[in-house]
Design an enzyme around this catalytic site. Structure first.
Site, PDB file in Angstrom:
ATOM      1  N   ASP A 295      34.973 -13.211  -0.687  1.00  0.00           N
ATOM      2  CA  ASP A 295      34.886 -14.676  -0.701  1.00  0.00           C
ATOM      3  C   ASP A 295      36.224 -15.349  -0.964  1.00  0.00           C
ATOM      4  O   ASP A 295      36.445 -16.477  -0.514  1.00  0.00           O
ATOM      5  CB  ASP A 295      33.857 -15.131  -1.737  1.00  0.00           C
ATOM      6  CG  ASP A 295      32.433 -14.849  -1.281  1.00  0.00           C
ATOM      7  OD1 ASP A 295      32.225 -14.776  -0.055  1.00  0.00           O
ATOM      8  OD2 ASP A 295      31.545 -14.686  -2.127  1.00  0.00           O
TER       9      ASP A 295
ATOM     10  N   TYR B  31      25.555 -18.589  -1.992  1.00  0.00           N
ATOM     11  CA  TYR B  31      25.786 -18.461  -3.435  1.00  0.00           C
ATOM     12  C   TYR B  31      26.658 -19.585  -3.976  1.00  0.00           C
ATOM     13  O   TYR B  31      27.431 -20.214  -3.248  1.00  0.00           O
ATOM     14  CB  TYR B  31      26.452 -17.116  -3.754  1.00  0.00           C
ATOM     15  CG  TYR B  31      25.475 -16.031  -4.145  1.00  0.00           C
ATOM     16  CD1 TYR B  31      24.894 -16.008  -5.408  1.00  0.00           C
ATOM     17  CD2 TYR B  31      25.115 -15.038  -3.243  1.00  0.00           C
ATOM     18  CE1 TYR B  31      23.996 -15.014  -5.772  1.00  0.00           C
ATOM     19  CE2 TYR B  31      24.201 -14.043  -3.590  1.00  0.00           C
ATOM     20  CZ  TYR B  31      23.645 -14.039  -4.864  1.00  0.00           C
ATOM     21  OH  TYR B  31      22.750 -13.062  -5.216  1.00  0.00           O
TER      22      TYR B  31
END
Length: 665
Positions: free
Chosen positions: A308, A392
């Site tokens: 990420d 998320y």
């Protein structure tokens, strides 16, 4: 009432030139970088910014900086040509307005720049122009206009046609109406491989047609939430005399702590020159990378491994935090300036939140012999930011305590990644709702801790408990002791935690001693959870080797910033820490960087749906011999007006009120 103010550090918007090498980025500096790149012919109509961040000077230069001395503010910009797929790594001086360096990136060898917003916007149009994708949806009786898709990082596998190409992979999720959360309706058994430069689908994998789950994922729908829990009474956080910390252009002072804060789109919040009572502890602390590897080996899912930070620059999507929701108390906000795809300055309002929290008892004793009773309250300074990335959401909370302790807590929440769940079950996923599965996965973070414990020259010792066999010197078998092992070279300093022997790592200064003759130090206390679980021969093991150990220690090198390499997207592996430590440099009493892997292994639960309660992970840096005694003896007792103990004296209580008076958590 709750005394709360929306206070913001607006220095990032001021036109004044920064006076410190590590000052927060100004919008005018972003403009200067864009103008310099345009003048040099590097920023054309089809070229976009894939990365932008301060290019911090080497440590020695920053430590030698005198207030008022001239500074050269440099920024690193990675440029991507959407038309050709070519990319350049550049450094620009915003002070002089000149391009300092520029080189073309060798994508097959080094990897690709991160995925950018412009490519997110393209993906559905590319898919809907492909006959194979449309036919796969029609076979499932799904209208293409109802399908939401995202470009997901491709990794590197045995696909020769992908070498040097800018590739993503994409699932589809059905969205039944505008307010419907599509994560509840994965279109399973189907994935598209997409060439972003050519803007075409290169391969369709269509192996199964399970029913699209019909469950609702609309956690924000009152009908899904159910009646509100009205029995909860308000909790009000008040500081009648205001907050105890100050912030001036990124410099923070609180109690005995003194540090600087920074922000960039790859790491998010960074802490700099952390000192306690005038003594340096850590030069720079950040989360330098994270990886989320998934466990399902299905033909459509084996490639799911997301970096990420390095693949998405996740902090560019940081939330603008909200008073009373994300943060409570007397809040100070700091805006962050980054660059958008076009190199224009973008201000994330309220990106960083700072406040104080009471955390219970700091120290306490009620003495049997003297009848004295003393208790002090612990508090911490909280410096945090929150960023959503896809399904998320991650919150990063740095805590500074009155006793010299530093902690990092990561809060993971949001929505679990979903898949259809077959009637016969799936050994790699949990059924979280009827027909809806959540594959097993990990969240593994790499903290880069450039330590300066009472100076630049540090060393690392592994400390653990050692059982002593029963026998001479230990006739009753009760003995155990602490064993310390100095990690003298990079090859030795690749270690895993072991909770069975309480293993920790002490960063010490071999040139400084406390009053007892001990080396001053700070201990890194790990949680000791699982490292990367993928097979050693796997692609993700080669690309995320940093996540195979809890500890790495390297010699400081200003160019070595990211543990999986500078260009993680489609990097073939071996970059970053595994490449650096092959030099096997001396780390005993040198300028060193400590890298710590921590995180969670997530076997999702039904309770994680439709939105996941926060899961916690992190680590602690605790002083060990750094002080000669308890450094928090000078913390004053809580004044009577704020200590409801039934007595006018808040540190000498007698009678029934002595039972837990004023010391509750």
């Amino acid at each position: 009432m709750t005394t709360v103010e929306d206070r913001r550090d607006a220095t990032t918007d001021t036109p004044e030139a920064p006076t410190h090498p590590l000052a927060m980025t100004r919008g005018a500096e972003v403009d200067r970088v864009r103008e310099a790149l345009t003048a040099a012919g590097l920023l054309t109509e089809t070229v976009r910014f894939a990365f932008f961040a301060p290019e911090e000077p080497p440590k020695a230069e920053v430590l030698a900086h005198d207030d008022g001395a001239p500074i050269d503010r440099r920024f690193r910009a990675v440029l991507l040509d959407l038309a050709t797929g070519r990319s350049w790594d550049t450094v620009v001086s915003a002070t002089s307005g000149e391009v300092v360096s520029s080189r073309e990136i060798d994508a097959p060898r080094e990897g690709q720049p991160p995925i950018i917003d412009a490519e997110f916007e393209l993906i559905e149009d590319i898919l809907n122009a492909d006959d194979g994708w449309i036919e796969a949806l029609r076979k499932r009786d799904i209208e293409p206009a109802l399908v939401r898709a995202v470009p997901l990082s491709a990794g590197v596998y045995d696909h020769p046609e992908e070498v040097g190409r800018r590739i993503v992979r994409s699932f589809g999720f059905r969205q039944d109406h505008e307010q419907d959360h599509p994560w509840a309706h994965p279109i399973d058994g189907l994935v598209a491989y997409v060439d972003l430069t050519d803007r075409r689908v290169t391969r369709i994998i269509d192996v199964a047609t399970p029913p699209v789950p019909a469950t609702s994922g609309n956690f924000d729908d009152p009908e899904v939430q159910g009646p509100p829990l009205d029995s909860l009474k308000p909790i009000e956080i008040t500081q009648p005399e205001g907050r105890s910390f100050t912030v001036e252009d990124g410099r923070v002072r609180w109690g005995k702590w003194d540090l600087r804060i920074g922000f960039n789109e790859r790491e998010g919040l960074t802490l700099h020159q952390i000192a306690f009572d005038g003594r340096p502890v850590c030069y720079r602390a950040s989360i330098a990378e994270m990886v989320v590897p998934y466990a399902d080996p299905a033909p459509t899912r084996f490639w799911q491994n997301y970096f990420d930070c390095g693949e998405y620059m996740f902090a560019r999507y940081a939330d603008s935090l909200q008073l009373g929701c994300d943060c409570l108390g007397d809040i100070h906000y700091v805006d962050a300036v980054i660059a958008d795809d076009f190199g224009l300055p973008k201000t994330i309002t309220n990106a960083i939140c700072m406040h104080e929290e009471d955390t219970g008892v700091l120290w306490k004793h009620s003495d049997l012999f003297t009848q004295s009773r003393e208790v002090r309250r612990q508090r911490r300074l909280v410096i945090s930011f929150f960023t959503p990335i896809g399904n998320y959401d991650y919150g990063f909370y740095w805590y500074l305590y009155l006793d010299g302790t530093i902690q990092l807590e990561v809060k993971a929440t949001g929505i679990v990644f979903t898949a259809a769940y077959p009637e016969g079950g799936n050994e790699y996923a949990t059924e979280v709702a009827p027909g809806l599965g959540a594959p097993y996965h990990q969240h593994l973070f790499s903290a880069r801790l450039d330590m300066t414990v009472d100076g630049v020259r540090n060393a690392v010792e592994e400390a653990e408990a050692e059982r002593v066999p029963m026998g001479e010197g230990n006739p009753y078998g009760n003995a155990f002791r602490q064993r310390r092992t100095r990690l003298s070279r990079e090859s030795q300093a690749q270690r895993r935690a072991d909770g069975s022997v309480v293993r920790s790592w002490h960063i010490v200064n071999p040139e400084k001693r406390n009053a007892l003759g001990q080396n001053v130090g700070y201990a890194l206390l790990p949680e000791g959870r699982a490292t990367l679980l993928a097979d050693e021969a796997s692609s993700i093991h080669a690309r995320a080797t940093f996540a195979t150990n809890h500890l790495w220690v390297t010699r400081y090198d200003p160019a070595q910033r990211y543990p999986a390499g500078d260009f993680v997207n489609q990097n073939p592996g071996g970059a970053g820490l595994p490449a650096w430590v092959r030099a096997d440099r001396d780390i005993d009493g040198e300028d060193i960087v400590v890298w710590h892997t921590f995180g969670t292994t997530h076997f999702p639960r039904p309770e994680d749906w439709p939105v996941m309660p926060v899961d916690h992970t992190g680590f602690t840096l605790k002083p060990v011999g750094f002080f000669d005694r308890n450094p928090a003896l000078d913390v004053p007792a809580t004044r009577a007006a704020h200590c409801h103990n039934g007595s006018g004296d808040d540190h000498e209580v007698h009678g029934p009120a002595k039972e837990r008076a004023g010391d509750g958590d």
